[in-house]
Design a protein around this motif. Sequence first.
Motif, PDB file in Angstrom:
ATOM      1  N   GLY A 351       0.811  -1.209   0.000  1.00 41.66           N
ATOM      2  CA  GLY A 351       0.000   0.000   0.000  1.00 41.66           C
ATOM      3  C   GLY A 351       0.848   1.264   0.000  1.00 41.66           C
ATOM      4  O   GLY A 351       2.056   1.245   0.224  1.00 41.66           O
ATOM      5  N   THR A 352       0.177   2.407  -0.292  1.00 38.53           N
ATOM      6  CA  THR A 352       0.808   3.729  -0.299  1.00 38.53           C
ATOM      7  C   THR A 352       1.997   3.768  -1.253  1.00 38.53           C
ATOM      8  O   THR A 352       3.147   4.011  -0.869  1.00 38.53           O
ATOM      9  N   ASN A 353       1.709   3.482  -2.512  1.00 36.84           N
ATOM     10  CA  ASN A 353       2.683   3.579  -3.589  1.00 36.84           C
ATOM     11  C   ASN A 353       1.994   4.212  -4.799  1.00 36.84           C
ATOM     12  O   ASN A 353       0.953   4.872  -4.648  1.00 36.84           O
ATOM     13  N   ASN A 354       2.577   4.022  -5.959  1.00 37.17           N
ATOM     14  CA  ASN A 354       1.983   4.557  -7.204  1.00 37.17           C
ATOM     15  C   ASN A 354       1.470   3.448  -8.107  1.00 37.17           C
ATOM     16  O   ASN A 354       1.401   3.611  -9.319  1.00 37.17           O
ATOM     17  N   PHE A 355       1.127   2.303  -7.542  1.00 35.72           N
ATOM     18  CA  PHE A 355       0.658   1.180  -8.350  1.00 35.72           C
ATOM     19  C   PHE A 355      -0.704   1.489  -8.959  1.00 35.72           C
ATOM     20  O   PHE A 355      -1.606   2.000  -8.289  1.00 35.72           O
ATOM     21  N   SER A 356      -0.830   1.155 -10.215  1.00 35.05           N
ATOM     22  CA  SER A 356      -2.101   1.280 -10.915  1.00 35.05           C
ATOM     23  C   SER A 356      -2.437  -0.090 -11.519  1.00 35.05           C
ATOM     24  O   SER A 356      -1.845  -1.096 -11.138  1.00 35.05           O
ATOM     25  N   GLY A 357      -3.369  -0.097 -12.420  1.00 37.09           N
ATOM     26  CA  GLY A 357      -3.776  -1.338 -13.057  1.00 37.09           C
ATOM     27  C   GLY A 357      -5.020  -1.924 -12.415  1.00 37.09           C
ATOM     28  O   GLY A 357      -5.469  -1.498 -11.348  1.00 37.09           O
ATOM     29  N   GLU A 358      -5.558  -2.929 -13.079  1.00 34.84           N
ATOM     30  CA  GLU A 358      -6.785  -3.571 -12.618  1.00 34.84           C
ATOM     31  C   GLU A 358      -6.447  -4.679 -11.631  1.00 34.84           C
ATOM     32  O   GLU A 358      -5.492  -5.445 -11.827  1.00 34.84           O
ATOM     33  N   LEU A 373      -3.148  -8.480   4.147  1.00 33.37           N
ATOM     34  CA  LEU A 373      -3.022  -7.992   2.770  1.00 33.37           C
ATOM     35  C   LEU A 373      -3.413  -6.522   2.744  1.00 33.37           C
ATOM     36  O   LEU A 373      -4.552  -6.160   3.021  1.00 33.37           O
ATOM     37  N   ASN A 374      -2.446  -5.664   2.415  1.00 33.94           N
ATOM     38  CA  ASN A 374      -2.691  -4.225   2.364  1.00 33.94           C
ATOM     39  C   ASN A 374      -2.235  -3.696   1.020  1.00 33.94           C
ATOM     40  O   ASN A 374      -1.051  -3.769   0.684  1.00 33.94           O
ATOM     41  N   MET A 375      -3.194  -3.167   0.241  1.00 34.21           N
ATOM     42  CA  MET A 375      -2.880  -2.537  -1.036  1.00 34.21           C
ATOM     43  C   MET A 375      -3.541  -1.158  -1.111  1.00 34.21           C
ATOM     44  O   MET A 375      -3.769  -0.614  -2.191  1.00 34.21           O
ATOM     45  N   GLY A 376      -3.850  -0.579   0.051  1.00 37.19           N
ATOM     46  CA  GLY A 376      -4.529   0.708   0.094  1.00 37.19           C
ATOM     47  C   GLY A 376      -3.655   1.858  -0.376  1.00 37.19           C
ATOM     48  O   GLY A 376      -2.431   1.750  -0.486  1.00 37.19           O
ATOM     49  N   PHE A 377      -4.282   2.985  -0.684  1.00 35.78           N
ATOM     50  CA  PHE A 377      -3.601   4.217  -1.106  1.00 35.78           C
ATOM     51  C   PHE A 377      -2.734   3.969  -2.342  1.00 35.78           C
ATOM     52  O   PHE A 377      -1.524   4.199  -2.343  1.00 35.78           O
ATOM     53  N   GLY A 400      -8.561   0.019   0.634  1.00 31.08           N
ATOM     54  CA  GLY A 400      -9.107   1.366   0.653  1.00 31.08           C
ATOM     55  C   GLY A 400      -8.278   2.365  -0.116  1.00 31.08           C
ATOM     56  O   GLY A 400      -7.129   2.110  -0.493  1.00 31.08           O
ATOM     57  N   ASN A 401      -8.892   3.525  -0.396  1.00 32.30           N
ATOM     58  CA  ASN A 401      -8.211   4.650  -1.038  1.00 32.30           C
ATOM     59  C   ASN A 401      -7.616   4.269  -2.385  1.00 32.30           C
ATOM     60  O   ASN A 401      -6.443   4.482  -2.666  1.00 32.30           O
ATOM     61  N   ASN A 402      -8.464   3.648  -3.209  1.00 34.79           N
ATOM     62  CA  ASN A 402      -8.125   3.351  -4.589  1.00 34.79           C
ATOM     63  C   ASN A 402      -9.258   3.862  -5.476  1.00 34.79           C
ATOM     64  O   ASN A 402      -9.977   4.786  -5.082  1.00 34.79           O
ATOM     65  N   SER A 403      -9.432   3.262  -6.642  1.00 39.46           N
ATOM     66  CA  SER A 403     -10.496   3.691  -7.564  1.00 39.46           C
ATOM     67  C   SER A 403     -11.359   2.508  -7.961  1.00 39.46           C
ATOM     68  O   SER A 403     -11.797   2.390  -9.116  1.00 39.46           O
ATOM     69  N   GLU A 424     -12.728   1.716   2.309  1.00 39.24           N
ATOM     70  CA  GLU A 424     -13.149   3.116   2.237  1.00 39.24           C
ATOM     71  C   GLU A 424     -12.486   3.856   1.069  1.00 39.24           C
ATOM     72  O   GLU A 424     -11.482   3.413   0.515  1.00 39.24           O
ATOM     73  N   GLU A 425     -13.078   5.005   0.736  1.00 39.86           N
ATOM     74  CA  GLU A 425     -12.538   5.909  -0.277  1.00 39.86           C
ATOM     75  C   GLU A 425     -12.293   5.216  -1.615  1.00 39.86           C
ATOM     76  O   GLU A 425     -11.209   5.244  -2.176  1.00 39.86           O
ATOM     77  N   ASN A 426     -13.337   4.552  -2.131  1.00 39.73           N
ATOM     78  CA  ASN A 426     -13.346   4.007  -3.483  1.00 39.73           C
ATOM     79  C   ASN A 426     -14.587   4.531  -4.180  1.00 39.73           C
ATOM     80  O   ASN A 426     -15.119   5.583  -3.805  1.00 39.73           O
ATOM     81  N   LYS A 427     -15.059   3.804  -5.175  1.00 44.44           N
ATOM     82  CA  LYS A 427     -16.272   4.193  -5.898  1.00 44.44           C
ATOM     83  C   LYS A 427     -17.285   3.062  -5.864  1.00 44.44           C
ATOM     84  O   LYS A 427     -18.037   2.841  -6.814  1.00 44.44           O
ATOM     85  N   LEU A 428     -17.314   2.343  -4.771  1.00 44.40           N
ATOM     86  CA  LEU A 428     -18.190   1.183  -4.635  1.00 44.40           C
ATOM     87  C   LEU A 428     -19.648   1.624  -4.541  1.00 44.40           C
ATOM     88  O   LEU A 428     -19.964   2.673  -3.969  1.00 44.40           O
TER      89      LEU A 428
END
Length: 1016
Positions: A351-358, A373-377, A400-403, A424-428
């Motif tokens: 988490g808290t990096n610049n990772f993008s992708g599906e 498992l943490n992939m937030g921010f 959390g904190n993705n798109s 939290e902080e997605n578009k669900l």
Amino acid sequence: MMSLLCFAASQVLVYYMPSVTFALSLSSETDKLALLALKEKLTNGVQDSLPSWNESLHFCEWPGVTCGHRHMRVTVLHLENQTWGGTLGPSLGNLTFLKVLTLSNVGLHGKIPEQVGRLKRLQILDLRKNNLEGEIPIELTNCTNIKKIYLPYNQLTGRVPTWLGSMMQLTTLFLGRNNLVGSIPSSLGNISSLQNLSLVDNCLKGSIPYSLGRLSCLKLLNLGSNNLSGEIPHSLYNLSNIQKVSLVQNELSGSLPSNMNFAFPDLQLFFIGTNQITGTFPSSISNLTNLKEFDLSWNAFNGPIPLTLGQLNKLEYFHIGGNHFGSGGAHDLEFLSSLTNCTRLSILYFGTNNFSGELPDLIGNFSTQLSFLNMGFNQIYGVIPETIGQLVGLAYLNIGNNSLEGTIPCSIGKLNNLVRLVLEENKLVGNISTFISNLTILSELYLSGNNLEGCIPSNIRYCIKLQILSISYNKLSGVIPNQTFIYLEDLIDIYLENNSLTGPIPLEFGNMKHISILYLNSNKLSGEIPKDLASCYTLVELKLEGNNFHGGIPSFLGSLRSLELLDISNNNLSGTIPLELENLTLLNNLNLSFNHLYGEVPIGGVFSNISSISLTGNKNLCGGIPQLKLPACVRVSSKKHKRSLKSKLIPISVISGVLISFIAFIVVHFFTRNFKRLPSVSSFQNGNSRVTYGELHVATNGFSPSNLIGAGSFGSVYKGSLPNFERSIAVKVLNLETRGATKSFMAECKTLGKMKHRNLVKILTCCSSVDYKGEDFKAIVFEFMPNGSLEKLLHDNEGSDNHILHLQQSVDIALDVAHALDYLHNDTEQVVVHCDIKPSNVLLDKDLLAHLGDFGLARLIHGATEHSSKDQFSSSAIKGTLGYVPPEYGAGSQVSPQGDIYSYGILILEMLTGKRPTDNMFSESLTLLELCKKKIPEGILEIVNSQLLLPFGEDRTGIVGNQIRMCLVKFARIGVACSEEFPTHRMPIKDVIVKLNEIKSKLPCFEENNCVHRKA
């Protein structure tokens, strides 16, 4: 000839044998005495400790003691995991055959004695997990055979000794988690035999010495949690035997070499998180086949993650969060495919990096051993795959904190080991799924900042372990379900703000006894604020703004003593502001704006700080502190009121006048025949009720002796009850024949009538009238205090638990009185000096909340810093109480707040010892103050009132016992510091409050019913 020689030899042996036996016996006796002396210090002389160390067994058979077979001398002393809390005595140095000394986790305090240097055979010194202080003694250099030193988890100070570099046999040096300062000495690089070095969690600074690269045998290096700076020296990459490296939480910079696999071929653990290291991820990491734990978190790394990490088949922990990894492109997450081959992986944090992708479906291919498992921010998009439900070992899931879009997959309901779920902080979108009912051990649920719709599901009640519920900033609607929160008794934080919820606040919220934060703001809630919230004593933040609540501001909010933030703005509330809100001493943010409030604004408590309150949008408020710039409160005078009614009453004025004159004549004629004077009455300070002498006579059963609850220098106090007042009252009747009684009456009425504070006795009215005999009568009416005075609790012990004052209660009462003095000295328009602080003037309500009373000697001083002569009074006019009067008053000095501080200090020492300052044991040569000074700190248990320690049972030793003693010492030092001879040397009352709160935070609780100290 041969037989003759044998005979002679035998005679020699017979001659010398007694002396040899005697020498061995003497040496053994030395060890025995050394052990007994050591026991005395280790256990603080508590007889029940080490009971087997007695004459019934040879000392070599005592638990923890091992002797050598040849000399029967002590070679090993191994004792651990006890709660003795003693010291390491100098007799330790007499155990000269000792090779192993292990005294770990036995509550030791004090210094390591210098006599440890006499243990020249010592090989292992293990004193970890104690409370040892001071510097590491230089006498250890005499222990030339020492191989292992374990001193972590203590309070050692000073620098890491440079002389450690001369201990050439040393293989293990653990000095972590102390308070060591300075830099790491380069001399440590001389210890060629060193295999394990840990200096973790100290206060070390400077760079890592280049000389450490010479420690070719080193397997473990832990320098984490210090203030080290500079680059990691390249010499460290020569340590080919190294297996574990931890440099976390420093200020290190630079980058990592590309050939990590050649530098550290046997590396198992590599932690450099929370530094300032830059560069890319070294691809050579993939060749470290023994690697189990890897942490690069919270640095400034960038670029992609290699796709070959799957070769790390022993990998269990992988943390690269808090960097700049990833490019924001579609292929950033391809490294996850390789990591699924790491079948032992338990913790994965990127988490808290610049990772993008599906987010790929293969996320479900990780081992069921994956628990974290943490992939937030990040910038991850797409939907949450249903395959996530295959990770049945997950206890912590943060996306959390993705798109992310779409609905929350029902398969999450299969993760019944989840303790923390963060989406939290997605578009669900969609409803909060029925999956929630399966997460029965869930503790934290974060769904805020999405587009979720529908109602709050009632099946959330099955999450009975839930402590944090955050579903704010969504599109939820409907009422908050009844009978749902009655099951969630462990809830601490509730965030439901910024939705479209309707209806009232459920009454069940009152069942949540541990709740700290309740945010219901920016909804469409209505109704009144329910009185059931009065049970939420632990509330710290309450936000109800932006709803449709109506009714008045409930006065019970003033009983929520833990409140720090209260926002009920932008509602339809009306009425006046309850004075009870002044009681919230921790409240620092109060917003009542944009309601329909009217009337006078209080001036005490939070209302005295303009930066802490907001009252905008209430047009009919008046008064308050000058900074609010509100209009003065206008009170219509009786004359003006009569004029306004005059025109309306003209038709009946003549008749009324005749009737009133006639009635007045009859009344005056009747009463002047029976009494010398008409009785007058005074208004209750807290309302419009009035009381007469006759009513007080009835209320106290004719001032019956059976109602008498106390007597003082100026009068007597009676318990009573009034028909229109729900609580009992205390009536102080002044003895007007006593000199100064009238002056005392005027002073007390004048002083208390102007003040309102939770820790001051609440005055209801002052009655100045005549009695049935026509004699002058003066009385003051107070709220009755069911637990009497502190004097009674301290000195009228009848063997009942109701008469026992515990340490926690004593600290609370001391805090209450301190808050009262702080208010009197610092928070009133005129400084008020009480002049008679003593236990009999500290009264206790049903909750043992202390109230300072009896202001008969109080003095008002105009201005806190500039005292004109007319505003001060010489001590000749003061009759304070012997033993509590400060020495400067006896020398003719003027009264001052510092005089109250002196009396307060004596009061604390009286609470501590249970001894009055006028006790027969005290004389000119020994006072209560001098006694306490002499016994701090070592003799504190000799003078402490044994009642204070009753909640702690018989456990007076060890870590907890030491903790209790330290609290007692600190409590005593406050009393002594307040009672210094010179006023300017006395501890300020605000510092007293800080110190008492520190003691309160450190007091242990053994049993819930004995842990009675209140929150401030």
